[in-house]
Design a protein around this motif. Structure first.
Motif, PDB file in Angstrom:
ATOM      1  N   GLY A 310       0.817  -1.212   0.000  1.00 28.77           N
ATOM      2  CA  GLY A 310       0.000   0.000   0.000  1.00 28.77           C
ATOM      3  C   GLY A 310       0.845   1.254   0.000  1.00 28.77           C
ATOM      4  N   TYR A 311       1.924   1.226   0.781  1.00 30.51           N
ATOM      5  CA  TYR A 311       2.835   2.366   0.834  1.00 30.51           C
ATOM      6  C   TYR A 311       3.464   2.618  -0.536  1.00 30.51           C
ATOM      7  N   LEU A 312       3.951   1.546  -1.179  1.00 22.73           N
ATOM      8  CA  LEU A 312       4.575   1.700  -2.497  1.00 22.73           C
ATOM      9  C   LEU A 312       3.556   2.133  -3.553  1.00 22.73           C
ATOM     10  N   GLY A 313       2.328   1.622  -3.453  1.00 20.88           N
ATOM     11  CA  GLY A 313       1.292   2.050  -4.384  1.00 20.88           C
ATOM     12  C   GLY A 313       1.053   3.549  -4.294  1.00 20.88           C
ATOM     13  N   ALA A 314       1.031   4.072  -3.060  1.00 18.67           N
ATOM     14  CA  ALA A 314       0.848   5.506  -2.885  1.00 18.67           C
ATOM     15  C   ALA A 314       2.075   6.282  -3.344  1.00 18.67           C
ATOM     16  N   ARG A 315       3.271   5.716  -3.155  1.00 23.31           N
ATOM     17  CA  ARG A 315       4.474   6.391  -3.640  1.00 23.31           C
ATOM     18  C   ARG A 315       4.485   6.478  -5.170  1.00 23.31           C
ATOM     19  N   PHE A 316       3.953   5.446  -5.835  1.00 23.72           N
ATOM     20  CA  PHE A 316       3.802   5.487  -7.293  1.00 23.72           C
ATOM     21  C   PHE A 316       2.867   6.623  -7.700  1.00 23.72           C
ATOM     22  N   LEU A 317       1.736   6.730  -7.016  1.00 25.04           N
ATOM     23  CA  LEU A 317       0.801   7.819  -7.271  1.00 25.04           C
ATOM     24  C   LEU A 317       1.467   9.172  -7.046  1.00 25.04           C
ATOM     25  N   ILE A 318       2.180   9.310  -5.943  1.00 23.95           N
ATOM     26  CA  ILE A 318       2.850  10.572  -5.610  1.00 23.95           C
ATOM     27  C   ILE A 318       3.865  10.943  -6.687  1.00 23.95           C
ATOM     28  N   GLU A 319       4.619   9.955  -7.172  1.00 26.24           N
ATOM     29  CA  GLU A 319       5.595  10.228  -8.224  1.00 26.24           C
ATOM     30  C   GLU A 319       4.910  10.701  -9.498  1.00 26.24           C
ATOM     31  N   ALA A 320       3.772  10.090  -9.822  1.00 20.43           N
ATOM     32  CA  ALA A 320       3.021  10.517 -11.010  1.00 20.43           C
ATOM     33  C   ALA A 320       2.551  11.956 -10.865  1.00 20.43           C
ATOM     34  N   LEU A 321       2.052  12.313  -9.682  1.00 20.65           N
ATOM     35  CA  LEU A 321       1.597  13.682  -9.443  1.00 20.65           C
ATOM     36  C   LEU A 321       2.772  14.655  -9.473  1.00 20.65           C
ATOM     37  N   ARG A 322       3.892  14.247  -8.905  1.00 20.35           N
ATOM     38  CA  ARG A 322       5.072  15.105  -8.882  1.00 20.35           C
ATOM     39  C   ARG A 322       5.545  15.415 -10.301  1.00 20.35           C
ATOM     40  N   ARG A 323       5.566  14.378 -11.152  1.00 15.98           N
ATOM     41  CA  ARG A 323       6.019  14.573 -12.531  1.00 15.98           C
ATOM     42  C   ARG A 323       5.024  15.384 -13.358  1.00 15.98           C
ATOM     43  N   ALA A 324       3.753  15.351 -12.964  1.00 12.71           N
ATOM     44  CA  ALA A 324       2.734  16.105 -13.697  1.00 12.71           C
ATOM     45  C   ALA A 324       2.686  17.572 -13.283  1.00 12.71           C
ATOM     46  N   ALA A 325       3.280  17.901 -12.131  1.00 14.68           N
ATOM     47  CA  ALA A 325       3.248  19.275 -11.631  1.00 14.68           C
ATOM     48  C   ALA A 325       4.032  20.203 -12.572  1.00 14.68           C
ATOM     49  N   PRO A 326       3.725  21.513 -12.575  1.00 17.13           N
ATOM     50  CA  PRO A 326       2.788  22.179 -11.657  1.00 17.13           C
ATOM     51  C   PRO A 326       1.329  22.121 -12.092  1.00 17.13           C
ATOM     52  N   ASN A 327       1.079  21.816 -13.348  1.00 15.16           N
ATOM     53  CA  ASN A 327      -0.302  21.786 -13.841  1.00 15.16           C
ATOM     54  C   ASN A 327      -0.807  20.349 -13.785  1.00 15.16           C
ATOM     55  N   ILE A 328      -1.331  19.958 -12.617  1.00 16.81           N
ATOM     56  CA  ILE A 328      -1.707  18.560 -12.382  1.00 16.81           C
ATOM     57  C   ILE A 328      -3.134  18.339 -12.890  1.00 16.81           C
ATOM     58  N   THR A 329      -3.215  17.791 -14.093  1.00 19.95           N
ATOM     59  CA  THR A 329      -4.490  17.451 -14.713  1.00 19.95           C
ATOM     60  C   THR A 329      -4.470  15.962 -15.057  1.00 19.95           C
ATOM     61  N   PRO A 330      -5.641  15.362 -15.309  1.00 16.90           N
ATOM     62  CA  PRO A 330      -5.648  13.949 -15.693  1.00 16.90           C
ATOM     63  C   PRO A 330      -4.757  13.648 -16.892  1.00 16.90           C
ATOM     64  N   ASP A 331      -4.824  14.456 -17.923  1.00 19.90           N
ATOM     65  CA  ASP A 331      -4.011  14.192 -19.114  1.00 19.90           C
ATOM     66  C   ASP A 331      -2.523  14.352 -18.829  1.00 19.90           C
ATOM     67  N   ASN A 332      -2.149  15.326 -18.008  1.00 22.23           N
ATOM     68  CA  ASN A 332      -0.746  15.494 -17.662  1.00 22.23           C
ATOM     69  C   ASN A 332      -0.233  14.346 -16.806  1.00 22.23           C
ATOM     70  N   ILE A 333      -1.089  13.776 -15.957  1.00 22.38           N
ATOM     71  CA  ILE A 333      -0.707  12.603 -15.172  1.00 22.38           C
ATOM     72  C   ILE A 333      -0.427  11.422 -16.096  1.00 22.38           C
ATOM     73  N   VAL A 334      -1.294  11.237 -17.094  1.00 24.12           N
ATOM     74  CA  VAL A 334      -1.086  10.157 -18.068  1.00 24.12           C
ATOM     75  C   VAL A 334       0.254  10.323 -18.766  1.00 24.12           C
ATOM     76  N   ARG A 335       0.522  11.519 -19.255  1.00 21.68           N
ATOM     77  CA  ARG A 335       1.786  11.748 -19.957  1.00 21.68           C
ATOM     78  C   ARG A 335       2.984  11.560 -19.029  1.00 21.68           C
ATOM     79  N   ALA A 336       2.833  11.968 -17.789  1.00 24.73           N
ATOM     80  CA  ALA A 336       3.935  11.828 -16.830  1.00 24.73           C
ATOM     81  C   ALA A 336       4.284  10.361 -16.588  1.00 24.73           C
ATOM     82  N   ILE A 337       3.265   9.513 -16.412  1.00 25.96           N
ATOM     83  CA  ILE A 337       3.530   8.097 -16.165  1.00 25.96           C
ATOM     84  C   ILE A 337       4.123   7.443 -17.401  1.00 25.96           C
TER      85      ILE A 337
END
Length: 376
Positions: A310-337
């Motif tokens: 569970g911890y690693l799953g959340a860290r994966f999510l956090i990394e995706a959000l971090r890479r999508a920043a500063p404009n964190i949108t669904p499409d930017n999250i997809v591109r980041a991953i």
């Protein structure tokens, strides 16, 4: 914000409070928070199995929020109870997308539930970042908004059967959970056995509450298998392993999702072979493992595969959000991953691309030793 204490009792109470409504974490949500949604079985037949990964998730989210979040924005998780019911999962996801306006979903746990919402999230263009089911059927076709960070159940079954064939234990029985999960897995097991040279001598369904465990063990024993694959999660794991220890007496190989049953099995867990798709939690050479142990110790969360998963799953999510920043949108999250290459999640390298949304197929086998400890 005061630090939350995640003892087992607190997790149970937190889950119970969420039944029938939403559990928003952290409390006191603010404008500007990054809103993420999750539907999970906080009640129902497999609720206990989901408590450790949920506790692990909360550790990671509290950790990142304590450090300032993503570019100063906290991550707010809205968690809804689906009781492992497909229709409730669908309803929850609609609520999360249309009312809560989440930028991403994460941590869904039901195979049938995930399958049911895939057309909807494609229509709404909302990514699902990490799931707690390794069902191969969900990975057969490329989906533009589904991303996984762990190997599939197919990968686990193939690893188990390859090991058994190497050990000359080619006559194999299968006990499978009598629901969508187990029924979807049986063709996968059959195909893998045929490909790898194992013979499936018998199969037996297991009621999800474990009530048919003795009958299943008896039916398999009549076929005289050399080993048994256990395709189940929750109470049926406990019931079947106990029944098999009493009347079958052959090695049992279970999937990683059965790890939460080890404490309830007690001494009967000893000798159980279990595939793992999460790196060994007690190997502290990786920074994420050290972070997890520090957070778990401070919050009184037990260290095990499920809480670390569970911890690693959340860290994966956090990394995706971090890479999508500063404009964190669904499409930017997809591109980041899709841009992640060779990034290590607890020591497990993840690799994605626009055509590959499943970042890992890594599996290893562990044995449950004395006192419920996992041996590699």
């Amino acid at each position: 914000m005061t630090r939350l204490q995640f003892t087992r009792r607190r997790v149970v109470l937190g889950a119970a409070a969420a039944v029938g409504g939403s559990w928003v974490w952290p409390a006191g949500a603010q404008d500007g928070d990054i809103i993420v949604g999750q539907s999970a079985p906080l009640s129902g037949p497999v609720a206990m199995a989901f408590q450790p990964p949920l506790a692990g998730e909360r550790l990671a989210l509290e950790e990142i929020n304590r450090k300032g979040g993503i570019n100063g924005r906290r991550i707010r998780l809205v968690l809804l109870d689906d009781a492992y019911d497909t229709q409730r999962t669908v309803e929850n996801v609609r609520q999360l997308v249309e009312q809560e306006k989440v930028v991403a979903l994460t941590g869904l746990g039901s195979t049938a539930g995930v399958a049911a919402i895939l057309p909807y999230i494609a229509e709404k263009r909302v990514p699902l970042v990490g799931i707690y089911t390794g069902a191969h059927v969900l990975r057969l076709r490329h989906h533009p908004y589904l991303f996984t960070s762990q190997a599939s159940f197919k990968d686990e079954v193939e690893h188990q059967l390859r090991t058994l064939v190497t050990l000359k234990m080619t006559r194999v029985g299968v006990a499978y959970q009598d629901n969508e999960f187990g029924k979807l897995m049986m063709p996968v097991v059959e195909a893998a056995a045929k490909e790898l040279g194992a013979t499936l001598v018998a199969s037996a369904p297991l009621a999800i509450d474990g009530s048919t465990s003795v009958q299943a063990a008896t039916a398999l024993s009549q076929a005289r298998p050399m080993a048994v694959l256990l395709i189940a999660v929750g109470p049926s794991v406990v019931g079947f392993v106990k029944a098999a220890k009493a009347g079958l007496n052959v090695p049992i190989y279970s999937l990683s999702v059965a790890a939460s049953a080890v404490p309830a099995l007690g001494a009967d867990a000893r000798g159980l072979a279990m595939t793992q798709v999460v790196p060994y939690p007690w190997r502290l050479v990786h920074p994420m493992a050290r972070d997890f142990h520090r957070e778990a110790a401070a919050a009184d969360v037990p260290v095990n595969y499920n809480s670390y998963g569970g911890y690693l799953g959340a860290r994966f999510l956090i990394e995706a959000l971090r890479r999508a920043a500063p404009n964190i949108t669904p499409d930017n999250i997809v591109r980041a991953i899709q841009g992640i290459r060779g990034w290590e999640l607890g020591g497990n390298p993840l690799n994605f691309s626009p055509t590959n949304h499943h970042g890992s197929n890594w599996v290893e086998i562990t044995i449950v030793g004395p006192d419920g400890r996992f041996l590699r």
